[in-house]
Design a protein around this motif. Structure first.
Motif, PDB file in Angstrom:
ATOM      1  N   GLY A  83      10.014  24.395  25.699  1.00  0.00           N
ATOM      2  CA  GLY A  83      10.702  24.774  26.929  1.00  0.00           C
ATOM      3  C   GLY A  83      11.665  25.921  26.728  1.00  0.00           C
ATOM      4  N   ASN A  84      12.341  25.973  25.552  1.00  0.00           N
ATOM      5  CA  ASN A  84      13.280  27.067  25.286  1.00  0.00           C
ATOM      6  C   ASN A  84      12.572  28.412  25.271  1.00  0.00           C
ATOM      7  OD1 ASN A  84      15.427  25.349  25.124  1.00  0.00           O
ATOM      8  ND2 ASN A  84      15.329  25.116  22.902  1.00  0.00           N
ATOM      9  N   LEU A  85      11.395  28.463  24.619  1.00  0.00           N
ATOM     10  CA  LEU A  85      10.640  29.710  24.588  1.00  0.00           C
ATOM     11  C   LEU A  85      10.114  30.054  25.973  1.00  0.00           C
ATOM     12  CD1 LEU A  85       8.658  29.479  21.228  1.00  0.00           C
ATOM     13  CD2 LEU A  85      10.356  31.187  21.864  1.00  0.00           C
ATOM     14  N   GLY A  86       9.671  29.066  26.730  1.00  0.00           N
ATOM     15  CA  GLY A  86       9.171  29.335  28.069  1.00  0.00           C
ATOM     16  C   GLY A  86      10.238  29.935  28.973  1.00  0.00           C
ATOM     17  N   GLY A  87      11.502  29.536  28.769  1.00  0.00           N
ATOM     18  CA  GLY A  87      12.593  30.075  29.576  1.00  0.00           C
ATOM     19  C   GLY A  87      12.815  31.553  29.362  1.00  0.00           C
ATOM     20  N   HIS A  88      12.362  32.087  28.211  1.00  0.00           N
ATOM     21  CA  HIS A  88      12.497  33.528  27.964  1.00  0.00           C
ATOM     22  C   HIS A  88      11.480  34.346  28.744  1.00  0.00           C
ATOM     23  CE1 HIS A  88      15.549  33.366  24.852  1.00  0.00           C
ATOM     24  NE2 HIS A  88      14.876  32.403  24.231  1.00  0.00           N
ATOM     25  N   PHE A  89      10.398  33.719  29.201  1.00  0.00           N
ATOM     26  CA  PHE A  89       9.333  34.467  29.861  1.00  0.00           C
ATOM     27  C   PHE A  89       9.215  34.158  31.342  1.00  0.00           C
ATOM     28  CE2 PHE A  89       8.108  34.086  25.399  1.00  0.00           C
ATOM     29  CZ  PHE A  89       7.840  35.413  25.088  1.00  0.00           C
ATOM     30  N   GLU A  90       9.814  33.090  31.797  1.00  0.00           N
ATOM     31  CA  GLU A  90       9.749  32.719  33.205  1.00  0.00           C
ATOM     32  C   GLU A  90      11.123  32.251  33.664  1.00  0.00           C
ATOM     33  OE1 GLU A  90       6.837  29.668  33.424  1.00  0.00           O
ATOM     34  OE2 GLU A  90       5.120  31.022  33.154  1.00  0.00           O
ATOM     35  N   GLY A  91      11.406  32.471  34.923  1.00  0.00           N
ATOM     36  CA  GLY A  91      12.675  32.022  35.471  1.00  0.00           C
ATOM     37  C   GLY A  91      13.629  33.174  35.758  1.00  0.00           C
ATOM     38  N   GLU A  92      14.835  32.809  36.134  1.00  0.00           N
ATOM     39  CA  GLU A  92      15.830  33.809  36.563  1.00  0.00           C
ATOM     40  C   GLU A  92      16.213  34.756  35.440  1.00  0.00           C
ATOM     41  OE1 GLU A  92      20.355  33.840  38.435  1.00  0.00           O
ATOM     42  OE2 GLU A  92      19.199  31.966  38.340  1.00  0.00           O
ATOM     43  N   GLN A  93      16.379  34.225  34.214  1.00  0.00           N
ATOM     44  CA  GLN A  93      16.770  35.080  33.098  1.00  0.00           C
ATOM     45  C   GLN A  93      15.674  36.093  32.767  1.00  0.00           C
ATOM     46  OE1 GLN A  93      19.767  34.850  32.021  1.00  0.00           O
ATOM     47  NE2 GLN A  93      19.670  36.393  30.415  1.00  0.00           N
ATOM     48  N   ALA A  94      14.430  35.643  32.815  1.00  0.00           N
ATOM     49  CA  ALA A  94      13.325  36.565  32.549  1.00  0.00           C
ATOM     50  C   ALA A  94      13.245  37.660  33.609  1.00  0.00           C
ATOM     51  CB  ALA A  94      12.006  35.786  32.500  1.00  0.00           C
ATOM     52  N   GLU A  95      13.488  37.310  34.876  1.00  0.00           N
ATOM     53  CA  GLU A  95      13.484  38.311  35.941  1.00  0.00           C
ATOM     54  C   GLU A  95      14.596  39.335  35.733  1.00  0.00           C
ATOM     55  OE1 GLU A  95      11.488  38.990  38.402  1.00  0.00           O
ATOM     56  OE2 GLU A  95      10.092  37.402  37.831  1.00  0.00           O
ATOM     57  N   LEU A  96      15.742  38.866  35.269  1.00  0.00           N
ATOM     58  CA  LEU A  96      16.857  39.785  35.003  1.00  0.00           C
ATOM     59  C   LEU A  96      16.481  40.785  33.918  1.00  0.00           C
ATOM     60  CD1 LEU A  96      19.781  40.629  35.463  1.00  0.00           C
ATOM     61  CD2 LEU A  96      20.485  38.884  33.826  1.00  0.00           C
ATOM     62  N   TRP A  97      15.850  40.310  32.858  1.00  0.00           N
ATOM     63  CA  TRP A  97      15.421  41.229  31.789  1.00  0.00           C
ATOM     64  C   TRP A  97      14.402  42.235  32.313  1.00  0.00           C
ATOM     65  CZ3 TRP A  97      17.520  42.469  27.390  1.00  0.00           C
ATOM     66  CH2 TRP A  97      18.357  41.569  26.739  1.00  0.00           C
ATOM     67  N   ARG A  98      13.422  41.762  33.114  1.00  0.00           N
ATOM     68  CA  ARG A  98      12.415  42.674  33.642  1.00  0.00           C
ATOM     69  C   ARG A  98      13.049  43.734  34.538  1.00  0.00           C
ATOM     70  NH1 ARG A  98       8.855  38.077  33.277  1.00  0.00           N
ATOM     71  NH2 ARG A  98       9.595  37.167  35.219  1.00  0.00           N
ATOM     72  N   SER A  99      14.077  43.339  35.297  1.00  0.00           N
ATOM     73  CA  SER A  99      14.790  44.308  36.135  1.00  0.00           C
ATOM     74  C   SER A  99      15.500  45.352  35.268  1.00  0.00           C
ATOM     75  CB  SER A  99      15.795  43.579  37.024  1.00  0.00           C
ATOM     76  OG  SER A  99      16.567  44.479  37.761  1.00  0.00           O
ATOM     77  N   ARG A 100      16.088  44.922  34.172  1.00  0.00           N
ATOM     78  CA  ARG A 100      16.767  45.871  33.278  1.00  0.00           C
ATOM     79  C   ARG A 100      15.768  46.833  32.647  1.00  0.00           C
ATOM     80  NH1 ARG A 100      20.556  42.532  29.316  1.00  0.00           N
ATOM     81  NH2 ARG A 100      21.234  44.649  28.751  1.00  0.00           N
ATOM     82  N   PHE A 101      14.588  46.329  32.274  1.00  0.00           N
ATOM     83  CA  PHE A 101      13.552  47.218  31.727  1.00  0.00           C
ATOM     84  C   PHE A 101      13.115  48.244  32.777  1.00  0.00           C
ATOM     85  CE2 PHE A 101      12.231  43.388  28.972  1.00  0.00           C
ATOM     86  CZ  PHE A 101      13.146  43.746  27.992  1.00  0.00           C
ATOM     87  N   ALA A 102      12.953  47.793  34.022  1.00  0.00           N
ATOM     88  CA  ALA A 102      12.461  48.684  35.073  1.00  0.00           C
ATOM     89  C   ALA A 102      13.436  49.809  35.367  1.00  0.00           C
ATOM     90  CB  ALA A 102      12.192  47.881  36.352  1.00  0.00           C
ATOM     91  N   TYR A 103      14.746  49.543  35.213  1.00  0.00           N
ATOM     92  CA  TYR A 103      15.753  50.551  35.536  1.00  0.00           C
ATOM     93  C   TYR A 103      16.258  51.301  34.304  1.00  0.00           C
ATOM     94  CZ  TYR A 103      15.938  48.417  40.161  1.00  0.00           C
ATOM     95  OH  TYR A 103      15.632  47.958  41.410  1.00  0.00           O
TER      96      TYR A 103
END
Length: 741
Positions: free
Chosen positions: A578-598
C-alpha cells in the motif's frame, strides 16, 4: 439681455471674493497664532531639556571625578585600611582640596572611616560624635544600596558652623562595594541656582525646579509668585537627580508681537481687497466680449437651421451647442477607434499567416502599426499554468492582466530600441512583431534580453509565469510568416532549449528528429535497474536526460516519455504494498504529476523526478529488505549520502525520520562502521569538500554551504582537524582527494 449677462457675470464673483477673503483672513490669523504657540512651546521644551542636560552633566562630572580619584589614588585605600601614617591623611586631604578647587559646584567632600568613627575633610580629621553631618552619615549607612542624589538639605561641619544648602551623594569605600566607610560628595545648591539662572531669561520666561521631596530648588526666593503669572508649557523630570523642571513664558510676553503682525496683515489685506475689486471689474469686462460674440454666432446658426426665432438664455444656448458637439465627437472617435483596432488585428493575423499582395503594403502604410526598419522578428509569449490563471482571476481581471503584459512588453522593447506590435493569437498566447535597425545578431540579443526582463517582471509583480519563443530575424515583412513558424517551433522545444523560460529558434537542433525508441529503451532499462534495487538506475536516468538535452525533442514528446517511465515503474511496484501504491495513485501522486507538468526546464524536471524516485526507492528498499539492523543501517546510510548537505542532519533528525531512538541509531553506527554517527557524517562531508576544492572553483563559503555548514569558519576548523590543512591551503597546494572509504 447682453447687458444683463455682463452684470450677472460681474456680480456673481462678489460673494465668492468676499467669502474667500474673509476665510483667508480668519485662517491666516489662526495659523499664525497656532504656529506661534507651537513654536514657542517647542523652543521652551528645547531650552528646558538643555538646562536639564547641563545640570546632569555637571553632577555626573563631579561624581566621575571623585570616583576616579578615589579609585586611582592608593592613599584612599590606605586610609580606609586604618593607616596611621600622617602622610597618607595629608595626601587624602590634598586630593579633596584639589578636587574642590577644580570645580566650583562642589561645596565639600569628606571621607568617613567606620572602624574608628573618624571623618576626614578638606580641613582635617574629626570625630563622628562632634561632626555636624553625623545624622546624614547614619541615614546613609542604613541605606548603602542607594545610588542617587539626596533631596536638598542643610549641611554643616560643626555645630557652630553656618548651614549650607546642598544635595549629596555617597559611595561605599573602598570602591566599588567596600564596607569600611563612605565617601560623601556635597554639591552647592547656590551654584546650581546660579547655573540655572544663567540659562533662563526671567524677563521672558520662568522656571521652577523641585526635588524628589517636593522642595523648591529654583528660584531661591518667592519663585512661585513670579511663575504663577505665566502658563507652564513644559514639565520634565531628571532621572539622575529626581528633580522636576517646570518652565513657561511670562504672562504678556507670548503674543505681543502677534498683534503688530495682525495690524500689518489687515492693512495689506485691505489694499489687496481693493485691488481685487478693480481687477475683477476689468477682467469681467474683458472676458465678456468673446462670450457675447460666441453667443451671437450660435444663435445665428440655430435660427438658420431650426427656422425659429425663439429667444434662449445665453447659458442654455452654449450648453445646447456644446452637448451636440461633444456627442458627435464621441461617436466619431468610438467608430474610428473600433474600426482601427479591427483592421490592425486582421492585418497582424494576415502577416503572420503569410498573406501576400499589394494590398498588404497599402494597409501597412495606412495603419502604420510599426516604423519602417531594417529587420523584423516575431516573439511569442505564453501564459503558463493557464488553467490556474482562469480559475484564480475573473474575466475582467484576466483582460487587465493580458493588457498589462502587452504594455510591459512594448515598453521594455522600446528601451532596447525595438518597436513592438502585439496581438493575442490564442487565449493563452500573445504574438509580437518587432522592428529594429542593426544586424540580425544584435536584434536577436536585444529581443532575448527584453523577453527575459518581461518574464521576470510579470512573475515578480503579478505572479504570472511566462515562457517565450523567439523566431528568426528577417529583412522585411514578407518573412514574418517564416519568423512566426520558427517562434512556434522554439516554443514547442521550451524544456530542452529554453534558458530562463526563453527559447530561440537559433538553439533548435539541426537534422532529423531522433527516434523515440531510443528514449523508450533507456526508460525501460532504468525501470529494470530500479526494480532490481541496482543503484545504477540513477546513471540510466542521468543518461536519459543528457540524451534529451542533446537531441532537444519537443516538449510534448518529453512529457510523453515521463508518463511512460512512471507508468512502467508503477506497473512494476505499486502492487507490492500500500505504501508503494500511494506513490503512484492518489492526491500525492497527482501533486507530483502537476509539478512535472509545470517544470520550466529539463534541469528542473530532472531534479523533481530524481527527488520523487528517491522517495519511492527508499520505500521500495525498505520493503524489499528484511527488517534486521542491516537493512535499517543500509537505509540510513543511503539517506545520509543523499542529504549530507542538510545542515540540520543529526541523530535526532535520523531518529524522527526512521522512527527509532537517537541512542539506538548511534549504537547501529558504532556496531556496523566502528565509528560514531558524527564522525561518519564529517568524513562524508570532508570527502565531498575535497573533491569540490580539487576540481571546482567555488568559493570556500559556497563549498561550506554545499557540504552542510552554515559558515566558512566552522567548515574551515573541521576541515583542518580532519584533513590536516585549511581549505585554502588544500586548494593552493593542489592536493588531491583521498580515496572514499
Amino acid at each position: 439681455m447682453m447687458r444683463n449677462w455682463y452684470f450677472r457675470l460681474l456680480f456673481s464673483y462678489f460673494p465668492i471674493l468676499v467669502l474667500a477673503f474673509s476665510i483667508i483672513i480668519f485662517l491666516s490669523y489662526i495659523v499664525v497664532n497656532e504656529t506661534t504657540r507651537k513654536e514657542t512651546k517647542k523652543a521652551d521644551g528645547i531650552a528646558t531639556g538643555y538646562t536639564i542636560d547641563r545640570v546632569e552633566r555637571a553632577v555626573r562630572e563631579i561624581e566621575m571625578t571623585i570616583l576616579n580619584e578615589a579609585a586611582k589614588n592608593p592613599n584612599f585605600t590606605l586610609y580606609m585600611n586604618r593607616s596611621t601614617d600622617l602622610e597618607v591623611k595629608y595626601a587624602v586631604v590634598r586630593s579633596l582640596r584639589a578636587i574642590m578647587e577644580d570645580n566650583k559646584l562642589i561645596h565639600s567632600v569628606y571621607v568617613y572611616r567606620r572602624a574608628d568613627g573618624t571623618i576626614l575633610t578638606d580641613y582635617g580629621q574629626s570625630e563622628l560624635s562632634s561632626f555636624g553631618d553625623r545624622a546624614f552619615i547614619g541615614q546613609a549607612w542604613n541605606n548603602l544600596e542607594y545610588r542617587g542624589w539626596s533631596p536638598s538639605r542643610e549641611y554643616r561641619e560643626s555645630e557652630i558652623a553656618q548651614p549650607a544648602a546642598v544635595i549629596s551623594m555617597y559611595k561605599r569605600a573602598p570602591l566599588p562595594f567596600g564596607d569600611d566607610g563612605l565617601i560623601v560628595i556635597n554639591v552647592d545648591l547656590y551654584e546650581i541656582e546660579k547655573m540655572i539662572g544663567g540659562m533662563t531669561n526671567r524677563q521672558l520666561s520662568f522656571m521652577r525646579v523641585r526635588d524628589a521631596a517636593g522642595q523648591l530648588v529654583y528660584p531661591p526666593d518667592d519663585g512661585d509668585d513670579a511663575a504663577a503669572e505665566g502658563k507652564v508649557l513644559t514639565t520634565a523630570r531628571s532621572e539622575r537627580l529626581g528633580w522636576t523642571f517646570e518652565s513657561g513664558i511670562q504672562a504678556g510676553q507670548l503674543f505681543g508681537w502677534v498683534s503688530v503682525i495682525s495690524y500689518v496683515w489687515v492693512a495689506i489685506a485691505s489694499l489687496t481687497f481693493a485691488a481685487a475689486i478693480v481687477y475683477l471689474i476689468w477682467i469681467t469686462k474683458r472676458n465678456y466680449k468673446p462670450i457675447r460674440l460666441m453667443v451671437n454666432r450660435i444663435q445665428t446658426l440655430q435660427l438658420r437651421n431650426e427656422g425659429t426665432g425663439r429667444e434662449l438664455d445665453d447659458l442654455a444656448v452654449i450648453d445646447r451647442a456644446l452637448e451636440k458637439l461633444i456627442d458627435q465627437a464621441r461617436d466619431y472617435e468610438k467608430e474610428k477607434r473600433e474600426s482601427a483596432a479591427i483592421q490592425r488585428r486582421q492585418l497582424f493575423l494576415d502577416l503572420i499567416a503569410g498573406e501576400r499582395g499589394r494590398h498588404i503594403g497599402e494597409r501597412l502604410s495606412k495603419l502604420n502599426p510599426l516604423p519602417e526598419k531594417e529587420r523584423y522578428a516575431v516573439a511569442i509569449a505564453r501564459l503558463e499554468q493557464y488553467e490556474s490563471f482562469q480559475s484564480d482571476y475573473s474575466p475582467g481581471e484576466q483582460n487587465l492582466m493580458k493588457y498589462a503584459l502587452g504594455n510591459v512588453m512594448q515598453e521594455l522593447a522600446l528601451s532596447e530600441e525595438l518597436y513592438a506590435w502585439g496581438e493575442w493569437a490564442a487565449p493563452d498566447r500573445i504574438a509580437f512583431i518587432l522592428a529594429a535597425d542593426g544586424d540580425a545578431a544584435s536584434v536577436k540579443t536585444r529581443l532575448r534580453r527584453t523577453a527575459s526582463v518581461a518574464r521576470a517582471w510579470m512573475e515578480e509583480r503579478l505572479r504570472i509565469p511566462l515562457s517565450f519563443g523567439i523566431g528568426s530575424v528577417v529583412d522585411g515583412w514578407r518573412g514574418l510568416h517564416e519568423a512566426y513558424c520558427a517562434a512556434l517551433t522554439a516554443m514547442d522545444h521550451q524544456l530542452s532549449i529554453g534558458r530562463d523560460a526563453v527559447a530561440t529558434s537559433d538553439d533548435l537542433p539541426n537534422g532529423a528528429q531522433r527516434e523515440m525508441y531510443k528514449y523508450m529503451q533507456l526508460c525501460t532499462e532504468c525501470v529494470q535497474k530500479f526494480r532490481l534495487t541496482d543503484e545504477t538506475w540513477r546513471e540510466k536516468l542521468e543518461l536519459l536526460f543528457r540524451q534529451l538535452e542533446a537531441d532537444a525533442p519537443r516538449d510534448e514528446d518529453i512529457h510523453s516519455l515521463l508518463r511512460l517511465l512512471l507508468q512502467l515503474l508503477g506497473r512494476e511496484l505499486k502492487e507490492l504494498s500500500g505504501n508503494l501504491g500511494g506513490h503512484f495513485e492518489g492526491e500525492q501522486a497527482e501533486l507530483w504529476r502537476s509539478r512535472f507538468a509545470y517544470a520550466p526546464s529539463l534541469r528542473e524536471m530532472k531534479a523533481l523526478l530524481l527527488e520523487y524516485l528517491n522517495e519511492i526507492y527508499r520505500t521500495y528498499v525498505a520493503i524489499s529488505e528484511t527488517k534486521s539492523y542491516k537493512a535499517m543501517i543500509a537505509e540510513m546510510r543511503a539517506y545520509i549520502q543523499e542529504n549530507f548537505a542538510n545542515p540540520d542532519l543529526s541523530l535526532k533528525h535520523l531518529s524522527d525520520r526512521f522512527q527509532i531512538s537517537g541512542k539506538y541509531a548511534s549504537y547501529l553506527f558504532k556496531l556496523e562502521y566502528d565509528m560514531k554517527f558524527v564522525d561518519y557524517l564529517v568524513r562524508l562531508r570532508m570527502q565531498h569538500a575535497e573533491r569540490l576544492l580539487a576540481y571546482g572553483d567555488d568559493t570556500i563559503q559556497d563549498i561550506a554551504l554545499k557540504v552542510g555548514y552554515a559558515n566558512s569558519i566552522t567548515f574551515g576548523r573541521v576541515f583542518k582537524r580532519t584533513v590536516g590543512v585549511t581549505p585554502s591551503d588544500y586548494r593552493r597546494l593542489k592536493m588531491r582527494p583521498s580515496a572514499p572509504q
